[in-house]
Design an enzyme around this catalytic site. Structure first.
Site, PDB file in Angstrom:
ATOM      1  CD  GLU A   1      -1.750  -2.467   1.705  1.00 36.63           C
ATOM      2  OE1 GLU A   1      -0.576  -2.759   1.829  1.00 36.63           O
ATOM      3  OE2 GLU A   1      -2.564  -3.101   2.360  1.00 36.63           O
TER       4      GLU A   1
ATOM      5  CE  LYS B   1       5.426  -9.998   4.019  1.00 38.03           C
ATOM      6  NZ  LYS B   1       5.651  -8.594   3.470  1.00 38.03           N
TER       7      LYS B   1
HETATM    8  P1  AMP Z   1       3.780  -6.309   1.750  1.00 42.29           P
HETATM    9  O1  AMP Z   1       2.588  -5.505   1.771  1.00 42.29           O
HETATM   10  O2  AMP Z   1       3.531  -7.940   1.473  1.00 42.29           O
HETATM   11  O3  AMP Z   1       4.967  -5.800   1.326  1.00 42.29           O
HETATM   12  O4  AMP Z   1       3.950  -6.491   3.465  1.00 42.29           O
HETATM   13  C1  AMP Z   1       3.951  -5.251   4.555  1.00 42.29           C
HETATM   14  C2  AMP Z   1       4.156  -5.825   5.703  1.00 42.29           C
HETATM   15  O5  AMP Z   1       5.386  -6.683   5.893  1.00 42.29           O
HETATM   16  C3  AMP Z   1       4.382  -4.730   6.634  1.00 42.29           C
HETATM   17  O6  AMP Z   1       3.430  -4.252   7.117  1.00 42.29           O
HETATM   18  C4  AMP Z   1       5.154  -5.455   7.960  1.00 42.29           C
HETATM   19  O7  AMP Z   1       4.200  -6.241   8.561  1.00 42.29           O
HETATM   20  C5  AMP Z   1       6.052  -6.548   7.136  1.00 42.29           C
HETATM   21  N1  AMP Z   1       7.456  -5.870   7.035  1.00 42.29           N
HETATM   22  C6  AMP Z   1       7.938  -5.493   5.780  1.00 42.29           C
HETATM   23  N2  AMP Z   1       9.044  -5.106   6.042  1.00 42.29           N
HETATM   24  C7  AMP Z   1       9.480  -5.384   7.198  1.00 42.29           C
HETATM   25  C8  AMP Z   1      10.735  -5.242   7.712  1.00 42.29           C
HETATM   26  N3  AMP Z   1      11.807  -4.756   7.476  1.00 42.29           N
HETATM   27  N4  AMP Z   1      10.725  -5.697   9.284  1.00 42.29           N
HETATM   28  C9  AMP Z   1       9.438  -6.305   9.956  1.00 42.29           C
HETATM   29  N5  AMP Z   1       8.337  -6.395   9.130  1.00 42.29           N
HETATM   30  C10 AMP Z   1       8.370  -6.007   7.742  1.00 42.29           C
END
Ligand code: AMP
Length: 546
Positions: free
Chosen positions: A328, A439
């Site tokens: 997003e 995840k």
């Molecule tokens: P996405 O929309 O699939 O890219 O996922 C986004 C989500 O992944 C975020 O809201 C976090 O919950 C998790 N996320 C992404 N990058 C990180 C990071 N460096 N450390 C921890 N969680 C992360």
């Protein structure tokens, strides 16, 4: 006011035109699904992109139409990005790891008119074809010699381009026109579409080129291991041509030895991807006792980068940039390159700083709030739900009023579902996840969907799906269940029962039977307490290797 600056729309076609003109020697090298390697420069790419744009227009594709891709990282996928968006249509990248149900949903929801796919994904489409729009055109991304047998009528990509003019005058339209579309999994139910505009895409490309400047540089080779179907490969297909960097596209082989060999051969300087892929590469670096020749920078995001991984890279003189963001958010929100004064700190302190999620990039505002929505101090101690605001942050979801209504708070900030603190130096630390998602290897699994599916088995009275740490996949789902009687279904029975609704990798790896689940004051299962109760739990694979 009179006498002010011109207004030129921020269109992605201007990035391509610029690279063709100002960065003629840079370009793209791709490992092809055909098995060989392909290389060309941006001017050569531009010719084929023009041909593809003409071919799309000849098939009636016009402003606002959705055109889907189901493809690995390769030059043809890059061509689709620019040709589709260049003529004002919307490039809808589909994640091949979705369950069949989700794939059917998003193609119908997006109303895709043409679907371009790599040869490797023919079986995926064959399995769901009868549920996709009847008038869909399928194009296989290869040449005539490599066209596979398909149980559905399909065109050949190279034939589509043949005979089309290699020049085009890109149309000019409003910079707020939709440019690309990427669906992200929700906590429950169907995936939700993030619709990027030309303006947001160009601004995001500027932003990462500036904030992640250590990774970029004219003439440098950058490897997006992050797929082009994951939030536009974090913006690299736009930011690399913008700065005159070259892209190295890895195709389907993302294991450590394949990545190492490719990086070595193509002198990759910077590589971007989720922690899972770096596990494999680090193992290969250790096995060979050296790093790929020119490798100096790695961007790790999508999940928290483990400290040991950061240490592993930094010890090999590979600078780690730990990034946080979301589909997003286009996606980059924060990035962990250190300010100069921190670079001078002792090694241990630098690693600790890099394990944080970093500082915000220009164009993204952050706030953390308590349960009543009150902003919390950014003192490194207060923890709250993270909200964001910016030019490349969604204001809602594509054709989804229900999800859009819940996306923003009263002040118009987007709720990330992450729980975080922010320290006085501006460093974000993701502490927990408020959203009910797991995840695994950079891909989402809805815990609520797992729970609902499992609870339809008679032997399960109540259950909670939680993510437990896993060294390779970051997290894996396990089910914590309360039995409804004496007869407890086995793990295999549970997996079998719920498998029609999930991709295989989304099924739980274990079931833990308990007498009762911890509850919150409001009567919901307390995942926080459950995770605390399970701190000593070991994933079955770890037990086997112990
Ligand atoms: P996405 O929309 O699939 O890219 O996922 C986004 C989500 O992944 C975020 O809201 C976090 O919950 C998790 N996320 C992404 N990058 C990180 C990071 N460096 N450390 C921890 N969680 C992360």
């Amino acid at each position: 006011m009179e006498g002010m600056m011109m207004h030129r729309p921020l269109l992605v076609s201007t990035i391509l035109e610029y690279a063709m003109n100002a960065h003629r020697k840079a370009g793209i090298t791709s490992v092809r699904t055909e098995g060989d390697t392909h290389s060309y420069n941006y001017p050569e790419a531009g010719v084929r992109i023009a041909q593809l744009a003409h071919a799309l227009q000849a098939r009636g594709i016009t402003l606002g139409d959705r055109v889907a891709t189901l493809a690995w990282n390769g030059y043809r996928h890059f061509e689709l990005y620019y040709a589709i968006s260049g003529i004002g249509a919307v490039c809808h990248t589909i994640n091949p790891r979705l369950s069949a149900e989700q794939l059917i949903y998003i193609v119908n929801h997006a109303e895709d008119r043409i679907l371009f796919l790599d040869t490797t994904f023919v079986p995926i489409i064959a399995a769901v074809k009868e549920h996709l729009p009847e008038d869909m055109t399928y194009v296989i991304m290869t040449d005539r010699a490599h066209m596979p047998d398909t149980p559905f009528p399909a065109l050949c990509y190279e034939e589509l381009l043949e005979g089309q003019p290699g020049q085009i005058t890109w149309p000019e339209f409003d910079e707020n026109t939709a440019c690309s579309l990427c669906y992200t999994s929700g906590t429950t139910g169907n995936p939700k579409g993030a619709l990027y505009s030309h303006r947001s895409t160009v601004l995001h490309a500027f932003t990462i080129a500036i904030s992640l400047r250590h990774s970029f540089g004219e003439g440098r080779a950058i490897l997006p291991v992050v797929p082009l179907f994951h939030v536009n490969a974090w913006g690299l297909p736009y930011a690399a041509p913008l700065v005159g960097a070259s892209l190295v596209m890895p195709g389907p082989a993302l294991d450590g030895p394949s990545l190492f060999a490719l990086m070595d051969r193509e002198k990759v300087y910077s590589a971007w991807g989720v922690p899972t892929v770096w596990m494999g590469l680090l193992a290969e670096i250790r096995a060979q006792g050296r790093k790929p020749e020119n490798f100096g920078d790695v961007v790790i995001g999508g999940s928290a980068a483990p400290k040991a991984m950061i240490e592993g890279f930094e010890k090999m003189d590979i600078s780690v940039g730990h990034a946080w963001g979301m589909t997003e958010m286009s996606p980059v929100g924060t990035h962990g390159c250190l300010p100069q004064w921190m670079e001078a700190l002792p090694f241990e302190e630098r690693i600790a700083a890099k394990a944080k999620q970093g500082r915000r990039v220009y164009g993204v505002d952050l706030k953390i709030v308590d349960e009543d929505g009150r902003p919390q101090p950014q003192d490194g101690k207060a923890i709250g739900e993270l909200f964001v605001r910016g030019n490349a942050v969604v204001s809602g979801y594509f054709r989804n009023e229900e999800a859009s209504a819940k996306a923003l708070d009263a002040e118009g900030w987007f709720g990330t579902g992450d729980v975080a603190s922010i320290d006085p130096d501006g460093f974000l630390v993701i502490q927990d996840r408020a959203k009910d998602l797991i995840k695994s290897g950079g891909e989402w699994i809805s815990s609520i969907d797992l729970e609902n599916a499992a609870m339809s088995l008679p032997g399960i009275a109540n259950c909670a799906a939680i993510g437990v740490p896993h060294p390779r996949w970051d997290e894996r789902p396990v089910l914590v269940a309360v039995a409804s009687g004496e007869a407890r279904p086995s793990l295999d029975e549970i997996r079998e029962h719920i498998s029609p609704h999930f991709a295989k990798w989304q099924l739980p790896d274990d079931v833990i039977w308990v007498d009762a689940l911890p509850m919150t004051a409001t009567g919901k299962v307390s995942k926080l307490n459950l995770r605390k109760q399970l701190v000593d739990y070991e994933h079955p694979e770890l037990r086997e290797t112990a």
